[in-house]
Design an enzyme around this catalytic site. Sequence first.
Site, PDB file in Angstrom:
ATOM      1  N   LYS A 119       6.099   1.387 -15.119  1.00  0.00           N
ATOM      2  CA  LYS A 119       6.212   0.333 -13.974  1.00  0.00           C
ATOM      3  C   LYS A 119       6.398  -0.830 -14.560  1.00  0.00           C
ATOM      4  O   LYS A 119       5.398  -1.465 -15.688  1.00  0.00           O
ATOM      5  CB  LYS A 119       5.054   0.094 -13.114  1.00  0.00           C
TER       6      LYS A 119
HETATM    7  C1  E4P Z   1       2.821  -0.805  -5.499  1.00  0.00           C
HETATM    8  O1  E4P Z   1       3.222  -0.169  -6.041  1.00  0.00           O
HETATM    9  C2  E4P Z   1       1.813  -1.684  -5.334  1.00  0.00           C
HETATM   10  O2  E4P Z   1       0.658  -1.270  -6.051  1.00  0.00           O
HETATM   11  C3  E4P Z   1       1.243  -1.930  -4.016  1.00  0.00           C
HETATM   12  O3  E4P Z   1       1.843  -1.215  -3.088  1.00  0.00           O
HETATM   13  C4  E4P Z   1       0.596  -3.458  -3.655  1.00  0.00           C
HETATM   14  O4  E4P Z   1       0.101  -3.434  -2.463  1.00  0.00           O
HETATM   15  P1  E4P Z   1      -0.857  -4.843  -2.012  1.00  0.00           P
HETATM   16  O5  E4P Z   1       0.030  -5.827  -1.633  1.00  0.00           O
HETATM   17  O6  E4P Z   1      -1.701  -4.109  -0.880  1.00  0.00           O
HETATM   18  O7  E4P Z   1      -1.651  -5.253  -3.257  1.00  0.00           O
END
Ligand code: E4P
Length: 221
Positions: free
Chosen positions: A90
Amino acid sequence: MKFFIDTANVEDIKKAYKIGVLSGVTTNPSLVAKEGVKFEDRIEEILKLVPEVESVSAEVTPNAITAEEMIAEANELIKINGGDKNITIKVPMNIAGLETCRYLTKKGVKTNVTLVFTVNQALLAARAGATYVSPFLGRLDDISEDGVLLVAKIAELFRIHNLDAQIIAASVRHPDHVTRVAMAGAHIATVPYSVIEQLTKHPLTDQGLEKFAADWVKAPQ
Ligand code: E4P
C-alpha cells in the site's frame, strides 16, 4: 462486490474468515500501531492466518518519504512469509507513491494506492499500474462531501476507459455505505469487523428467531 476486512486485529480477522466472506485484509499505520506489535510480525501472522484470500495490504511506513525509501521498505515487505504472493504494498497517493507503484507493478507485485479523494487521483493510480485504488468515502463524508458519489464516478471512469484497477471503497463506516458503494460499482469494500456484524442484523430477523423459539417449545418433543 467482495469484502476485505480493514484491521490488523487477528481475532477480528479470524471471525470474518470463519464465516467465509473474506477476500482480503487491509491494514494501515494507524491500525497496526493500535495493536502494539511489530509491524512485520503482524503482517506475517495475518498472511499465515488467511492463505485463501487474494490480498493482504501492508502500507509503507510514514518514515518513507521518497520513492527510494518507499521502494526500499516495499522490497523488505515482499519477503515476508517467504515472499507470499498475497502481499500487497500500500502506497500513499502522491508522486513518490506513484513511482513506487510503477516500480512494484513492473516487478509483478500487487499494489494498493491509498488516500484517494478525487477522480483524478484514481485515474493516475490506475495509469501507474495499481492493482487496487482506495477512495476513502467516510473521511469525505466527515467534511460534508459525498464519498459514495466519488466511488460511483471512479467506477464509471474505469468502465469508460477499460482500466483494470479494482476499486476498494475504504473508510466505510456503516451498512448503508456498503449497500451504496456496491450499487455504485465498487469491486471491494474494506470494512471493520463491527460493520460486517451489523450487516447480518435486522430487527425482523431477531423477532422471527424469537417467535420460532417461542413456538418450538409448544411443539411435541
Ligand atoms: C483503508 O485501507 C483504510 O485503512 C481505512 O479504510 C481508513 O478508514 P478510516 O477513515 O476509518 O480510518
